[in-house]
Scaffold this motif. Structure first.
Motif, short mmCIF file in Angstrom:
data_model
loop_
_atom_site.label_atom_id
_atom_site.label_comp_id
_atom_site.label_asym_id
_atom_site.label_seq_id
_atom_site.Cartn_x
_atom_site.Cartn_y
_atom_site.Cartn_z
N ALA A 190 -9.87 1.82 -1.48
CA ALA A 190 -9.80 2.70 -0.41
C ALA A 190 -8.79 3.39 -0.67
O ALA A 190 -8.72 4.92 -0.22
CB ALA A 190 -9.74 1.62 0.76
N LEU A 191 -7.42 3.23 -0.90
CA LEU A 191 -6.34 4.01 -1.26
C LEU A 191 -6.70 4.94 -2.36
O LEU A 191 -6.37 6.01 -2.03
CB LEU A 191 -5.31 3.13 -1.67
N SER A 229 0.73 -1.15 -0.16
CA SER A 229 -0.04 0.08 -0.18
C SER A 229 0.92 1.23 0.13
O SER A 229 0.51 2.31 -0.51
CB SER A 229 -0.98 -0.07 1.25
N ALA A 230 1.83 1.21 0.83
CA ALA A 230 2.85 2.26 0.74
C ALA A 230 3.52 2.65 -0.49
O ALA A 230 3.43 3.83 -0.97
CB ALA A 230 3.88 2.36 2.01
N ASN A 231 3.83 1.56 -1.19
CA ASN A 231 4.50 1.70 -2.55
C ASN A 231 3.52 2.01 -3.59
O ASN A 231 3.53 2.97 -4.32
CB ASN A 231 4.98 0.31 -3.06
N TYR A 232 2.35 1.75 -3.34
CA TYR A 232 1.13 1.93 -4.35
C TYR A 232 0.69 3.70 -4.22
O TYR A 232 0.56 4.37 -5.32
CB TYR A 232 -0.20 1.43 -3.96
N VAL A 233 0.69 4.23 -2.89
CA VAL A 233 0.50 5.56 -2.79
C VAL A 233 1.58 6.56 -2.72
O VAL A 233 1.48 7.51 -2.91
CB VAL A 233 -0.47 5.99 -1.58
N HIS A 260 6.54 3.59 7.30
CA HIS A 260 6.35 4.33 8.73
C HIS A 260 5.47 5.30 8.56
O HIS A 260 4.66 5.58 9.47
CB HIS A 260 7.76 4.87 9.16
N ARG A 261 5.53 6.14 7.50
CA ARG A 261 4.41 7.42 7.19
C ARG A 261 3.11 6.73 7.12
O ARG A 261 2.22 7.27 7.88
CB ARG A 261 4.96 7.95 5.96
N LEU A 262 3.01 5.72 6.48
CA LEU A 262 1.32 5.18 6.45
C LEU A 262 1.03 4.58 7.64
O LEU A 262 0.17 4.65 8.01
CB LEU A 262 1.36 4.02 5.50
N GLU A 263 2.15 3.99 8.50
CA GLU A 263 1.63 3.42 9.86
C GLU A 263 1.20 4.63 10.83
O GLU A 263 0.30 4.47 11.44
CB GLU A 263 2.92 2.60 10.35
N LYS A 264 2.09 5.82 10.73
CA LYS A 264 1.64 6.91 11.54
C LYS A 264 0.46 7.53 11.07
O LYS A 264 -0.54 7.83 11.96
CB LYS A 264 2.90 8.12 11.47
N LEU A 265 -0.09 7.40 10.04
CA LEU A 265 -1.17 8.12 9.32
C LEU A 265 -2.28 7.05 10.10
O LEU A 265 -3.40 7.65 10.27
CB LEU A 265 -1.30 8.12 7.84
#
Length: 73
Positions: free
Chosen positions: A55-56, A19-23, A28-33
């Motif tokens: 959803a992304l 998901s992080a790669n996709y967006v 870590h940024r996606l986890e913090k969000l």
């Protein structure tokens, strides 16, 4: 007509890394969000977190702005 294999790939749940790669964000940024509530909707399956591609895409679309001074919706 779309093949069954293509539909399965598009509908499968993505990991946090995928998901992080996709967006285009770091993991870590996606986890913090996710913790702060500012990220995309996610699915919790036991201890695993998964994201739907739709959803992304919706989260990205909702983040669209015309200027940096525009207020968040």
């Amino acid at each position: 007509m779309e093949s069954t294999a293509k539909i399965q790939v598009e509908n499968r749940l993505l990991t946090t890394q995928e998901s992080a790669n996709y967006v285009g964000l770091g993991v870590h940024r996606l986890e913090k969000l996710r913790i702060s509530g500012g990220g995309p909707e996610f699915i919790k399956l036991g201890r695993s977190v998964r994201y739907e591609r739709a959803a992304l895409d919706a989260w990205i679309a909702a983040s669209r702005r015309r200027s940096t001074s525009e207020a968040k919706a």
